[in-house]
Design a protein around this motif. Structure first.
Motif, PDB file in Angstrom:
ATOM      1  N   VAL A   1      33.210  10.930  20.091  1.00  0.00           N
ATOM      2  CA  VAL A   1      31.875  10.939  21.058  1.00  0.00           C
ATOM      3  C   VAL A   1      31.793   9.471  21.499  1.00  0.00           C
ATOM      4  CG1 VAL A   1      29.305  11.234  21.062  1.00  0.00           C
ATOM      5  CG2 VAL A   1      30.580  13.012  20.285  1.00  0.00           C
TER       6      VAL A   1
ATOM      7  N   SER B   1      31.679   8.395  25.387  1.00  0.00           N
ATOM      8  CA  SER B   1      30.438   7.638  26.059  1.00  0.00           C
ATOM      9  C   SER B   1      30.941   6.584  26.880  1.00  0.00           C
ATOM     10  CB  SER B   1      29.502   7.465  25.030  1.00  0.00           C
ATOM     11  OG  SER B   1      29.843   6.408  24.114  1.00  0.00           O
TER      12      SER B   1
ATOM     13  N   GLY C   1      27.204   9.196  31.019  1.00  0.00           N
ATOM     14  CA  GLY C   1      26.305   9.799  29.895  1.00  0.00           C
ATOM     15  C   GLY C   1      27.198  10.628  29.299  1.00  0.00           C
ATOM     16  N   ASN C   2      26.380  11.896  28.843  1.00  0.00           N
ATOM     17  CA  ASN C   2      27.109  13.057  28.075  1.00  0.00           C
ATOM     18  C   ASN C   2      27.781  13.649  28.979  1.00  0.00           C
ATOM     19  OD1 ASN C   2      27.765  14.882  26.085  1.00  0.00           O
ATOM     20  ND2 ASN C   2      25.717  15.787  26.196  1.00  0.00           N
TER      21      ASN C   2
ATOM     22  N   PHE D   1      30.040  16.386  24.958  1.00  0.00           N
ATOM     23  CA  PHE D   1      29.618  16.404  23.462  1.00  0.00           C
ATOM     24  C   PHE D   1      29.630  17.557  22.934  1.00  0.00           C
ATOM     25  CE2 PHE D   1      26.479  16.386  20.073  1.00  0.00           C
ATOM     26  CZ  PHE D   1      26.391  15.307  19.293  1.00  0.00           C
TER      27      PHE D   1
ATOM     28  N   PHE E   1      25.114  11.219  17.667  1.00  0.00           N
ATOM     29  CA  PHE E   1      23.820  11.150  18.892  1.00  0.00           C
ATOM     30  C   PHE E   1      23.221   9.855  19.165  1.00  0.00           C
ATOM     31  CE2 PHE E   1      23.732  15.520  17.331  1.00  0.00           C
ATOM     32  CZ  PHE E   1      23.239  16.177  18.336  1.00  0.00           C
TER      33      PHE E   1
ATOM     34  N   HIS F   1      25.115   7.738  20.443  1.00  0.00           N
ATOM     35  CA  HIS F   1      26.219   7.197  21.690  1.00  0.00           C
ATOM     36  C   HIS F   1      25.798   7.753  22.808  1.00  0.00           C
ATOM     37  CE1 HIS F   1      28.743   5.725  18.262  1.00  0.00           C
ATOM     38  NE2 HIS F   1      28.976   6.855  17.861  1.00  0.00           N
ATOM     39  N   VAL F   2      25.100   8.874  23.045  1.00  0.00           N
ATOM     40  CA  VAL F   2      24.664   9.414  24.245  1.00  0.00           C
ATOM     41  C   VAL F   2      23.560  10.057  24.180  1.00  0.00           C
ATOM     42  CG1 VAL F   2      27.001   9.875  25.506  1.00  0.00           C
ATOM     43  CG2 VAL F   2      26.202  11.609  23.882  1.00  0.00           C
ATOM     44  N   ASP F   3      22.723  10.420  25.054  1.00  0.00           N
ATOM     45  CA  ASP F   3      21.483  11.224  25.271  1.00  0.00           C
ATOM     46  C   ASP F   3      22.088  12.793  25.307  1.00  0.00           C
ATOM     47  OD1 ASP F   3      19.598   9.354  25.118  1.00  0.00           O
ATOM     48  OD2 ASP F   3      19.618   9.026  27.249  1.00  0.00           O
ATOM     49  N   VAL F   4      21.398  13.693  24.427  1.00  0.00           N
ATOM     50  CA  VAL F   4      21.811  15.099  24.350  1.00  0.00           C
ATOM     51  C   VAL F   4      20.467  15.847  24.399  1.00  0.00           C
ATOM     52  CG1 VAL F   4      23.073  16.837  23.139  1.00  0.00           C
ATOM     53  CG2 VAL F   4      23.871  14.464  22.980  1.00  0.00           C
TER      54      VAL F   4
END
Length: 278
Positions: free
Chosen positions: A66, A70, A75-76, A79, A121, A123-126
């Motif tokens: 991930v 990223s 972004g995501n 994932f 979580f 590393h990116v917005d999920v």
């Protein structure tokens, strides 16, 4: 081709398949997430996939994958797909790529694996829903700050997936022998024409069978069911009808991302186990 390379290729073939209604593909972009971001994410995930293939722990490998994914501006991108691919890669290189061995792999995960999942979580917005009050300390959006609660409760990564499975289709694959993943791999294996077309067909088949949990979370169960019904009607429809539906969902912002994640995992199974060659 090595197992990790098959997983990386699966990510590339998944986003290249078209039309996949509501998802980024080689003909459709979102305003903030484009085809090129998925290509870059697939390349960036390589180190984590290689780590899983080398026998590194699932949680650590996922966090690495991930983190690499990223490193693009969208972004995501992948994932959920990586959450399926990492244990499948580990299974393929450790015991064998079967539903039974995939299940054994995820059931053997540890509290440390859960910690790696939570770190990812950061590393990116999920997109996730609000947790119930009794589970606020386990909110994945807390990232590493939630790890003490994981350790206090002695929750493995499989335990975390069990908690999420009723509302999350990717987690449900972990707890249900990767049932849809292996079934969709047969569509990729047995289809006609270019592999990206078979991948798109597998996506439609998945979408037609069960409501997408991401759509249900973002737009409600009624919308998720209406998308499923429309996909079922399009299983034998002409390509232009599928294209129109794909454009409509993108315009509405309805993204069946869970089925795209499962499609990527299914494509890996078809490449690695079934010998599909693009």
């Amino acid at each position: 081709m090595r197992t990790a390379q098959h997983a990386q290729l699966a990510l590339l073939l998944e986003v290249a398949g078209t039309p996949k209604p509501g998802n980024v593909d080689r003909r459709r972009d979102f305003d903030d997430l484009r085809f090129e971001h998925f290509l870059t994410g697939a390349v960036g995930a390589c180190d984590g996939l290689e780590a899983a293939a080398a026998g590194e722990p699932v949680g650590e490998s996922f966090d690495t994958a991930v983190a690499g994914m990223s490193q693009q501006r969208g972004g995501n991108a992948q994932f959920g797909a990586l959450l399926l691919l990492v244990p499948l890669v580990r299974a393929a290189t450790t015991w064998g790529l079967t539903p039974e061995e995939a299940s054994a792999t995820v059931e053997a995960t540890t509290v440390d694996d859960a910690a790696g999942f939570y770190r990812a979580f950061e590393h990116v917005d999920v997109f996730v829903e609000e947790p119930p009050p009794e589970a606020e300390d386990l909110d994945v959006r807390r990232g590493a700050d939630a790890i003490p609660a994981l350790r206090d409760r002695e929750l493995t990564l499989y335990d975390v997936m069990e908690l999420s499975a009723p509302e999350d289709g990717v987690a449900a694959e972990w707890t249900n022998d990767f049932r849809r993943t292996f079934a969709a791999a047969e569509t990729v294996r047995d289809g006609d024409g270019p592999v990206p077309d078979r991948v798109a067909e597998a996506f439609i088949e998945l979408l037609a069978r069960e409501p997408d949990t991401m759509v249900a979370k973002q737009h409600g169960p009624a919308v998720a069911e209406s998308v499923r019904e429309r996909a079922a009607m399009l299983r034998h429809a002409a390509r232009d009808e599928r294209e129109a539906f794909a454009d409509e969902l993108v315009e509405r912002g309805v993204n069946p991302g869970t089925m795209a994640d499962i499609t990527a995992a299914a494509t890996f199974v078809a490449l690695e186990r079934d010998g599909v060659v693009p």
